[in-house]
Design an enzyme around this catalytic site. Sequence first.
Site, short mmCIF file in Angstrom:
data_model
loop_
_atom_site.label_atom_id
_atom_site.label_comp_id
_atom_site.label_asym_id
_atom_site.label_seq_id
_atom_site.Cartn_x
_atom_site.Cartn_y
_atom_site.Cartn_z
N GLU A 135 0.88 -1.23 -0.14
CA GLU A 135 0.03 -0.04 0.10
C GLU A 135 0.73 1.45 0.02
O GLU A 135 2.20 1.04 0.03
CB GLU A 135 -0.99 0.04 1.05
CG GLU A 135 -1.83 -1.29 1.15
CD GLU A 135 -2.98 -1.25 2.34
OE1 GLU A 135 -3.38 -0.14 2.90
OE2 GLU A 135 -3.03 -2.37 2.95
N HIS A 256 -8.34 9.46 4.26
CA HIS A 256 -7.80 8.53 3.28
C HIS A 256 -8.21 9.21 1.99
O HIS A 256 -9.28 9.74 1.80
CB HIS A 256 -8.72 7.26 3.49
CG HIS A 256 -8.27 6.10 2.78
ND1 HIS A 256 -8.52 6.09 1.57
CD2 HIS A 256 -7.86 4.90 3.34
CE1 HIS A 256 -7.87 4.70 1.09
NE2 HIS A 256 -7.51 4.17 2.06
N ARG A 305 -0.13 8.47 2.13
CA ARG A 305 -1.62 8.91 2.01
C ARG A 305 -1.59 10.59 2.23
O ARG A 305 -2.83 10.97 1.31
CB ARG A 305 -2.17 8.54 3.27
CG ARG A 305 -3.34 7.38 2.86
CD ARG A 305 -3.90 6.71 4.13
NE ARG A 305 -3.91 5.28 3.71
CZ ARG A 305 -4.17 4.23 4.59
NH1 ARG A 305 -4.64 4.63 5.57
NH2 ARG A 305 -4.19 3.19 4.28
N HIS A 366 -10.08 9.57 8.05
CA HIS A 366 -9.89 8.07 8.08
C HIS A 366 -9.15 7.57 9.67
O HIS A 366 -9.70 6.68 10.13
CB HIS A 366 -9.00 7.53 7.08
CG HIS A 366 -8.77 6.15 6.94
ND1 HIS A 366 -9.88 5.26 6.92
CD2 HIS A 366 -7.60 5.58 6.99
CE1 HIS A 366 -9.38 3.87 6.82
NE2 HIS A 366 -7.87 4.02 6.87
N ARG A 401 0.28 8.21 9.71
CA ARG A 401 0.31 6.98 9.89
C ARG A 401 0.54 6.12 8.53
O ARG A 401 -0.33 6.41 7.61
CB ARG A 401 -0.99 6.31 10.32
CG ARG A 401 -0.92 4.84 10.55
CD ARG A 401 -2.11 4.15 11.30
NE ARG A 401 -3.58 4.63 10.15
CZ ARG A 401 -3.88 3.62 9.36
NH1 ARG A 401 -3.17 2.40 9.08
NH2 ARG A 401 -4.78 4.10 8.67
C1 SIN Z 1 -6.65 0.70 3.20
O1 SIN Z 1 -7.33 -0.42 3.06
O2 SIN Z 1 -6.90 1.45 2.29
C2 SIN Z 1 -6.97 1.36 4.62
C3 SIN Z 1 -5.69 0.60 5.21
C4 SIN Z 1 -5.34 1.50 6.50
O3 SIN Z 1 -5.92 2.34 6.71
O4 SIN Z 1 -4.20 1.09 6.95
#
Ligand code: SIN
Length: 549
Positions: A135, A256, A305, A366, A401
């Site tokens: 991610e 997010h 993010r 988020h 985070r």
């Molecule tokens: C996501 O699946 O994009 C969220 C995962 C997270 O907040 O760590």
Amino acid sequence: MSPLEAGFPELPRRLAAADPGWSETTDVLVVGSGIAGLTAALHLREQGLHVTVVTKVNIDDGSTRWAQGGIAAVLDPLDTPQAHAHDTEIAGVGLCDPVAVRVLVEEGPARVRELIRRGAAFDRHPDGSLMLTREGGHRADRIVHAGGDATGAEVQRALHEAVRRDPWIRLVEHALVLDLLRSAGGRACGLTLHVLGEGSEDGVGAILSRAVVLATGGMGQVYSSTTNPSVSTGDGVALALRAGATVTDVEFVQFHPTSFMSAAVTSVQRPLISEALRGEGAHLVDEAGKRFMVGQHELAELAPRDVVAKGIHRVLRATGADHVYLDTRHLGAEFLEHRFPTIVASTRAAGVDPATDLIPVAPAAHYASGGVRTDLAGRTSIPGLYACGEVACTGVHGANRLASNSLLEGLVFAKRIADDIARDLPGQADPVSPVAGPAWVADPEVRPDLQRAMTRGAGVLRSAGSLDTAAAELSRLAGRRATPRNAAWEATNLLTVAAALVAAAQTRRETRGCHWREDHPTAADEWRGHLLHGLDRAGRLSQRFEEMA
Ligand code: SIN
């Protein structure tokens, strides 16, 4: 800590409520039933302690079950804890505590294996090895997932079953915690709470305990649009402030980048479109089909993010649109249905098929990177009071985070808390009278106004003007009072955390991580540190800056 300038409401030091009509006793009281609370309860039981878990609605109603992406941990022999720490600290933009980060990345893999032993089934390759994905902000594939994009649901299921199997874990559902009880020596010795139930536990009561663990999750509901469920009203942070604990880093609310934008979604909680989709090759595009993140960061759509949320916000400002698009069409229907069944189901239900359509997305609140300040054993500034998971600020997240570090943090620090409690648990102390100071509750009707004020004034993009307007609106809303009841207690908690958040965002005159100040657009060295908050006797927020060591 010095009190803040005028412009802020005086907040309650105690929630107005009836006197407790019932009481019971346990060794350790855990508040919250997501990954942090249930894992803490299970570890405490391994230490032979009697545990009571109280939760606001039903055991599965917190944030954990909504988690899609997964849990980040070094499980690939070619990956290293140093690399995971590096990615975590880059995302945290100079504010992570390196010792806490080392604890997280070094102890994380063992905690994930423990979770697997407790029954969580993560996705595996045909040869039995764990599937690992990537991610934003990660430079390696290190994220385990379950049911494709249903990781949180699987984790919640496994922990729920483990807790239900243990007759020495008492579960009290529909229990909203009110205030901390303290002994004459100042130690936490239980809580007052309100239970919607039958028999002796109905109404306001008290649970006395030798230690209290807050695992109440986040505060996303201070905004009009969030990926958090309706229960995420900052209850733990507000309770800790009222009790006199130190709270920190609350200005760092992570937005997010990709929540689902659809007229079919009318609730404050918006469906998450997992970053793992971008990890598997999905692209962000504007109205004209242009990949606007390319050239903005070396990782493009997989930048941390805050960078992606800002990239989207710039496009929205330039075009006046309320969404950009995620292009997943090239991934194919079969792959999407198998790997992302939750997302495919929620978008198709709203008439958007990710196999053939662009998915409209926009940032939504988020994750609270800050919270109740703890040390490496999860201890807050109040003896006997611990905080774990999103409600806590252990120092691992800094100003932003890293993706999929949150479930991991819950696992790692829940164990540390249980070990610390078992090492040094005094007998049950008698509570003294509740704290002096203002006691009132806010009118529950203020909730939508508060959410709008926070979204406009203290959302993705902030400025002195927008924050002053938000502060004035909070002050006005604080003047609207009500009689005690669940919705009013929740509204008071929202008001309390919103006031601390705005105060912190006003004071921090720089842009860092997920705190974006239009009028102070760069990070400044003199702000490399933490804003610590408390509530004085009169209910006034106070603030102190602590430089990074
Ligand atoms: C996501 O699946 O994009 C969220 C995962 C997270 O907040 O760590």
